[in-house]
Design a protein around this motif. Structure first.
Motif: not given
Length: 53
Positions: A30, A6, A47, A28, A53
């Motif tokens: 964010y 993340s 995300c 992922r 995330a």
């Protein structure tokens, strides 16, 4: 092998790590700003919230 990663914050550093890491769908990301096109360019999953995330 990386299962997932993340990235919290997708400014210059986050985008550079994403491209350099070549994590693709395993990553992922964010950011508090809309970075949809940046996520797509780096090949990561964007995300809509921090918990996602």
């Amino acid at each position: 092998m990386i299962k997932s990663v993340s990235l919290i914050g997708f400014g210059e550093a986050g985008a550079t790590f994403a491209r350099g890491g070549a994590w693709g769908a395993a990553a992922r990301a964010y950011d508090i700003e809309d970075k949809t096109s940046d996520y797509a360019e780096a090949g990561v999953t964007g995300c809509g919230s921090l918990p996602d995330a």
